[in-house]
Design an enzyme around this catalytic site. Structure first.
Site, PDB file in Angstrom:
ATOM      1  N   ASP A 214       0.838  -1.205   0.000  1.00 39.58           N
ATOM      2  CA  ASP A 214       0.000   0.000   0.000  1.00 39.58           C
ATOM      3  C   ASP A 214       0.873   1.256   0.000  1.00 39.58           C
ATOM      4  O   ASP A 214       0.481   2.291   0.520  1.00 39.58           O
ATOM      5  CB  ASP A 214      -0.960  -0.020   1.194  1.00 39.58           C
ATOM      6  CG  ASP A 214      -0.216  -0.051   2.532  1.00 39.58           C
ATOM      7  OD1 ASP A 214       1.018  -0.278   2.528  1.00 39.58           O
ATOM      8  OD2 ASP A 214      -0.864   0.150   3.574  1.00 39.58           O
ATOM      9  N   GLU A 215       2.082   1.132  -0.573  1.00 40.49           N
ATOM     10  CA  GLU A 215       3.015   2.271  -0.620  1.00 40.49           C
ATOM     11  C   GLU A 215       3.016   2.931  -1.994  1.00 40.49           C
ATOM     12  O   GLU A 215       3.184   2.259  -3.019  1.00 40.49           O
ATOM     13  CB  GLU A 215       4.437   1.791  -0.319  1.00 40.49           C
ATOM     14  CG  GLU A 215       4.651   1.446   1.143  1.00 40.49           C
ATOM     15  CD  GLU A 215       6.081   1.004   1.408  1.00 40.49           C
ATOM     16  OE1 GLU A 215       6.491   1.052   2.563  1.00 40.49           O
ATOM     17  OE2 GLU A 215       6.768   0.609   0.444  1.00 40.49           O
TER      18      GLU A 215
END
Lengths: 288, 100
Positions: A214-215
């Site tokens: 989720d970066e």
């Protein structure tokens, strides 16, 4: 001295007729090979006019049989053995062809034989492979490889332009519990929506990428006031995530934490800059 | 002094095309003198009507518009010597001939 007798003349005439027939047969065979070839073959005179084109060349160049004759296409040239050319079609779906050029003669004059092979499909699959290697399959955003490459290029440009650039590092808050509760396919939809919202905060010159999980990262280029621009991007990102996500009829809140690092130094190490942005992001997360 | 006007038709003007046009421009500059020619680059996707008017079927196409008679070549812009021969441009004084 006596000339050949009538029998001998008759014999010679027969031989000439046979040779002519053999020649005509060979010519017809060669012609049928060229005419049936899947590759386009064209002979172009020194002034660039087409003097011969086979059916495949007509098809490839979008012309009815015979229409290419006399067309001032241009004299074909290649630097190496082969070159790639594009074929301009009326529907704007342009084709790509590989062109080989062989020097030849036509009716005793200098000419060129251009052999054309349609490689549009090959080109398309190569472009697709290149896209897959440089983009995240889920969100369609550039991946880490492409992002790092763009960051390196942007740093090189700093040398000329005396501007600065900023890298914004962002990750989603509360993504893992969502993934655990609703499953990975749901999580994937959250990531796609997050990528869409992030992209909406960008200026045209910015690049957003998904590093993994989720970066996400954003590269902000050609900025005179790196701190000001990065701060306003952070505010826009937070605003973009203020509204809940609506995924498969379920409304969920997804937060985002972001931090940035800026530099005007062309010698700056891209990995180091990313690390600094990551640290800034964690510092902001910790303050919440 | 004979003035040369050349038009290069390309499908889209990306970095690779720009580099090839530059190589062709340098070759023209040596052959014709820096002040004696103009090269206009036409992006066929951006100007479809121009391409249609000129009956551009293949890109890249290079047209020598002036001096008349017009001459045309298609293929690799990096084949600078072969292009010069096809467009009937003077020889390159540095290498004195055609290498391609």
């Amino acid at each position: 001295m006596t000339g050949p007798g009538a029998d001998e003349l008759g014999e010679l005439r027969c031989q000439v007729r046979d040779l002519r027939r053999q020649l005509a047969d060979a010519h017809a065979r060669l012609r049928s090979i060229v005419e049936r070839s899947a590759d386009g073959a064209m002979v172009v005179d020194a002034h660039g006019a087409v003097v011969y084109a086979n059916p495949a060349a007509h098809r490839l160049l979008g012309h009815a049989d015979g229409e290419l004759l006399g067309e001032h296409l241009g004299f074909p040239v290649t630097a190496g053995e082969v070159t790639e050319v594009e074929i301009v079609t009326s529907d704007r779906a342009h084709l790509v062809a590989e062109m080989r050029v062989v020097a030849t003669e036509w009716d005793g004059r200098t000419a060129a034989l251009a052999l054309l092979r349609d490689i549009t499909e090959r080109h398309r699959s190569q472009a697709e492979l290149a896209h897959r290697a440089t983009h995240d399959a889920l969100t369609g955003l550039p991946n880490r490889y492409l992002f790092t490459d763009r960051l390196r290029q942007a740093l090189v440009r700093l040398q000329r332009e005396h501007d600065s650039l900023a890298v914004v590092f962002a990750d989603l808050d509360g993504f893992k519990p969502l993934n655990d509760r609703y499953g990975h396919p749901f999580g994937d939809l959250v990531l796609i929506e997050a990528a869409r919202r992030l992209t909406m905060t960008l200026r045209p010159s910015d690049t957003a990428a998904r590093l993994g999980g989720d970066e996400f990262v954003i590269l902000c280029e050609d900025i005179h006031d790196a701190t000001g621009v990065a701060t306003s991007i952070l505010a826009r990102i937070e605003a973009a995530f203020a509204q809940p996500f609506r995924i498969r009829g379920t409304s969920v809140r997804v937060g985002i934490s972001a931090g940035y690092a800026a530099t005007g130094d062309p010698e700056c190490d891209p990995e180091e800059l990313l690390r600094r942005a990551d640290d800034a992001m964690y510092a902001r997360k910790a303050r919440r | 002094m004979t003035r040369y006007e050349l038009t290069v038709y390309v499908l889209r003007e990306d970095n690779r095309v720009r580099a090839a046009v530059e190589a062709f421009r340098r070759s023209c500059s040596r052959r014709l003198g820096a002040e004696a020619f103009d090269i206009c680059v036409v992006d066929v996707l951006a100007n479809p009507e121009l391409a249609e008017a000129e009956r551009i079927i293949v890109t890249p196409t290079v047209v020598r518009d002036l001096p008349l008679p017009r001459r045309r070549a298609i293929g690799d812009l990096l084949a600078v010597d072969a292009l010069a021969t096809a467009l009937e441009l003077p020889e390159d004084p540095i290498d004195g001939g055609d290498r391609s």
